[in-house]
Write an enzyme that holds these catalytic residues in place. Structure first.
Site, PDB file in Angstrom:
ATOM      1  N   ARG A 223      -8.183  -0.469   4.459  1.00 33.67           N
ATOM      2  CA  ARG A 223      -7.805  -0.982   3.142  1.00 33.67           C
ATOM      3  C   ARG A 223      -8.689  -2.159   2.743  1.00 33.67           C
ATOM      4  O   ARG A 223      -9.136  -2.931   3.570  1.00 33.67           O
ATOM      5  CB  ARG A 223      -6.339  -1.424   3.150  1.00 33.67           C
ATOM      6  CG  ARG A 223      -5.392  -0.259   3.293  1.00 33.67           C
ATOM      7  CD  ARG A 223      -3.975  -0.721   3.421  1.00 33.67           C
ATOM      8  NE  ARG A 223      -3.782  -1.491   4.648  1.00 33.67           N
ATOM      9  CZ  ARG A 223      -2.635  -2.065   4.987  1.00 33.67           C
ATOM     10  NH1 ARG A 223      -1.585  -1.980   4.192  1.00 33.67           N
ATOM     11  NH2 ARG A 223      -2.533  -2.736   6.120  1.00 33.67           N
TER      12      ARG A 223
ATOM     13  N   GLN B 257      10.440  -2.185   3.684  1.00 34.67           N
ATOM     14  CA  GLN B 257       9.771  -3.394   3.195  1.00 34.67           C
ATOM     15  C   GLN B 257       9.722  -3.403   1.670  1.00 34.67           C
ATOM     16  O   GLN B 257       9.943  -4.441   1.045  1.00 34.67           O
ATOM     17  CB  GLN B 257       8.346  -3.485   3.756  1.00 34.67           C
ATOM     18  CG  GLN B 257       8.285  -3.879   5.206  1.00 34.67           C
ATOM     19  CD  GLN B 257       6.846  -4.065   5.664  1.00 34.67           C
ATOM     20  OE1 GLN B 257       5.910  -3.489   5.111  1.00 34.67           O
ATOM     21  NE2 GLN B 257       6.664  -4.883   6.675  1.00 34.67           N
TER      22      GLN B 257
ATOM     23  N   LYS C 282      -4.221  -9.321   5.011  1.00 35.60           N
ATOM     24  CA  LYS C 282      -3.957  -9.483   3.578  1.00 35.60           C
ATOM     25  C   LYS C 282      -4.153 -10.937   3.155  1.00 35.60           C
ATOM     26  O   LYS C 282      -4.724 -11.209   2.097  1.00 35.60           O
ATOM     27  CB  LYS C 282      -2.540  -9.019   3.240  1.00 35.60           C
ATOM     28  CG  LYS C 282      -2.343  -7.525   3.368  1.00 35.60           C
ATOM     29  CD  LYS C 282      -0.920  -7.139   3.001  1.00 35.60           C
ATOM     30  CE  LYS C 282      -0.715  -5.636   3.088  1.00 35.60           C
ATOM     31  NZ  LYS C 282       0.663  -5.246   2.701  1.00 35.60           N
TER      32      LYS C 282
ATOM     33  N   CYS D 187       7.831   4.651  10.149  1.00 34.94           N
ATOM     34  CA  CYS D 187       7.294   3.363   9.708  1.00 34.94           C
ATOM     35  C   CYS D 187       8.399   2.518   9.089  1.00 34.94           C
ATOM     36  O   CYS D 187       9.557   2.919   9.062  1.00 34.94           O
ATOM     37  CB  CYS D 187       6.146   3.567   8.712  1.00 34.94           C
ATOM     38  SG  CYS D 187       6.666   4.298   7.140  1.00 34.94           S
TER      39      CYS D 187
ATOM     40  N   ARG E 219      -3.119   3.269   5.491  1.00 33.68           N
ATOM     41  CA  ARG E 219      -4.067   2.177   5.743  1.00 33.68           C
ATOM     42  C   ARG E 219      -5.488   2.585   5.327  1.00 33.68           C
ATOM     43  O   ARG E 219      -6.469   2.236   5.961  1.00 33.68           O
ATOM     44  CB  ARG E 219      -4.026   1.704   7.202  1.00 33.68           C
ATOM     45  CG  ARG E 219      -2.761   0.958   7.571  1.00 33.68           C
ATOM     46  CD  ARG E 219      -2.855   0.158   8.868  1.00 33.68           C
ATOM     47  NE  ARG E 219      -3.436   0.860   9.968  1.00 33.68           N
ATOM     48  CZ  ARG E 219      -2.770   1.665  10.818  1.00 33.68           C
ATOM     49  NH1 ARG E 219      -1.479   1.837  10.677  1.00 33.68           N
ATOM     50  NH2 ARG E 219      -3.398   2.259  11.806  1.00 33.68           N
TER      51      ARG E 219
ATOM     52  N   CYS F  82       7.673   1.009   5.948  1.00 32.32           N
ATOM     53  CA  CYS F  82       7.122   0.753   4.612  1.00 32.32           C
ATOM     54  C   CYS F  82       8.180   0.824   3.517  1.00 32.32           C
ATOM     55  O   CYS F  82       8.242  -0.051   2.645  1.00 32.32           O
ATOM     56  CB  CYS F  82       5.993   1.733   4.313  1.00 32.32           C
ATOM     57  SG  CYS F  82       4.648   1.668   5.513  1.00 32.32           S
TER      58      CYS F  82
ATOM     59  N   SER G  48       0.844  -1.195   0.000  1.00 35.14           N
ATOM     60  CA  SER G  48       0.000   0.000   0.000  1.00 35.14           C
ATOM     61  C   SER G  48       0.878   1.243   0.000  1.00 35.14           C
ATOM     62  O   SER G  48       1.857   1.329   0.743  1.00 35.14           O
ATOM     63  CB  SER G  48      -0.919   0.003   1.223  1.00 35.14           C
ATOM     64  OG  SER G  48      -1.839  -1.067   1.130  1.00 35.14           O
ATOM     65  N   GLU G  49       0.497   2.175  -0.842  1.00 40.28           N
ATOM     66  CA  GLU G  49       1.244   3.417  -0.999  1.00 40.28           C
ATOM     67  C   GLU G  49       1.536   4.061   0.353  1.00 40.28           C
ATOM     68  O   GLU G  49       0.665   4.153   1.212  1.00 40.28           O
ATOM     69  CB  GLU G  49       0.407   4.374  -1.849  1.00 40.28           C
ATOM     70  CG  GLU G  49       1.008   5.734  -2.045  1.00 40.28           C
ATOM     71  CD  GLU G  49       0.123   6.614  -2.905  1.00 40.28           C
ATOM     72  OE1 GLU G  49       0.678   7.433  -3.638  1.00 40.28           O
ATOM     73  OE2 GLU G  49      -1.116   6.479  -2.850  1.00 40.28           O
TER      74      GLU G  49
ATOM     75  N   ASP H 224      -7.953  -0.359  10.066  1.00 41.04           N
ATOM     76  CA  ASP H 224      -7.381  -0.570   8.735  1.00 41.04           C
ATOM     77  C   ASP H 224      -8.520  -0.544   7.724  1.00 41.04           C
ATOM     78  O   ASP H 224      -9.329  -1.469   7.672  1.00 41.04           O
ATOM     79  CB  ASP H 224      -6.647  -1.914   8.692  1.00 41.04           C
ATOM     80  CG  ASP H 224      -5.808  -2.107   7.445  1.00 41.04           C
ATOM     81  OD1 ASP H 224      -6.056  -1.400   6.442  1.00 41.04           O
ATOM     82  OD2 ASP H 224      -4.920  -2.969   7.470  1.00 41.04           O
TER      83      ASP H 224
END
Length: 198
Positions: free
Chosen positions: A130, A73, A156, A68, A96, A70, A55-56, A128
């Site tokens: 998403r 990852q 996910k 974070c 999120r 992100c 996720s962006e 969340d």
């Protein structure tokens, strides 16, 4: 039904030396401009390619925020897939799912002592927001039904399975601990039930 709209060769990675393709789609459930990055070394006809739904995260992916993991990852995944192939589904679901400006508001609350989930809740959002339906649609448009999923997030896994994607293996990312993201990672484990070893 989602279909590939366009696909273009390009190079990715910290040194722009990894061959890949970027794909756009039409027919997705929303008007969000999600993309897939297919690494040239990937054989999408193999039974279960390596896949990451990312996720962006403007603050982490672009500006390497200390708040974070992100960006780390994403870089870990690009490096891994550059060597062994795979598909990144880059999903436009900032913060999120709460959006960039709301995420910045949540950062302000985190600076006052709230964790990432408490901050979102305080702003009136769920933990969340998403939705990974479109990720499943993208995989189906690519003809991919079985995957090895790169994630630490049980949401996910569950949502992809609910949309008919068979996950034959879960591959965890590393713990990317740095000054400023310790509480964020602890909250992901304790509250979000992420499978992350700290």
């Amino acid at each position: 039904m989602a279909e590939v709209r366009a696909r273009v060769d390009f190079k990715v990675g910290a040194k722009s030396n990894i061959d890949a393709e970027i794909l756009s789609f039409h027919g997705l459930q929303s008007d969000k401009e999600h993309v897939a990055v297919i690494f040239k070394s990937a054989d999408t006809t193999q039974e279960a390619p390596l896949v990451r739904m990312h996720s962006e995260c403007l603050t982490g992916d672009v500006f390497h925020s200390s708040r974070c993991d992100c960006g780390e990852q994403l870089e870990e995944t690009i490096t891994r897939m550059g060597q062994s192939g795979g598909i990144i589904l880059y999903l436009r679901q900032e913060g999120r799912g709460i959006g960039l400006y709301n995420k910045i508001d949540a950062y302000r609350l985190q600076s006052q002592g709230m964790n990432t989930y408490e901050a979102n809740n305080h702003l009136g959002f769920g933990d969340d927001l998403r939705d990974f339906t479109e990720a499943a649609q993208m995989l189906q448009a690519l003809g991919v039904k079985k995957i090895r999923l790169v994630t630490n997030n049980p949401k996910k896994i569950r949502e992809l399975q609910e949309h008919g994607i068979e996950i034959v293996e879960v591959v965890h990312t590393s713990a990317h601990i740095k000054d400023g993201n310790e509480n964020y990672l602890k909250a992901k484990v304790s509250h979000g039930k992420h499978q992350l070893k700290l």
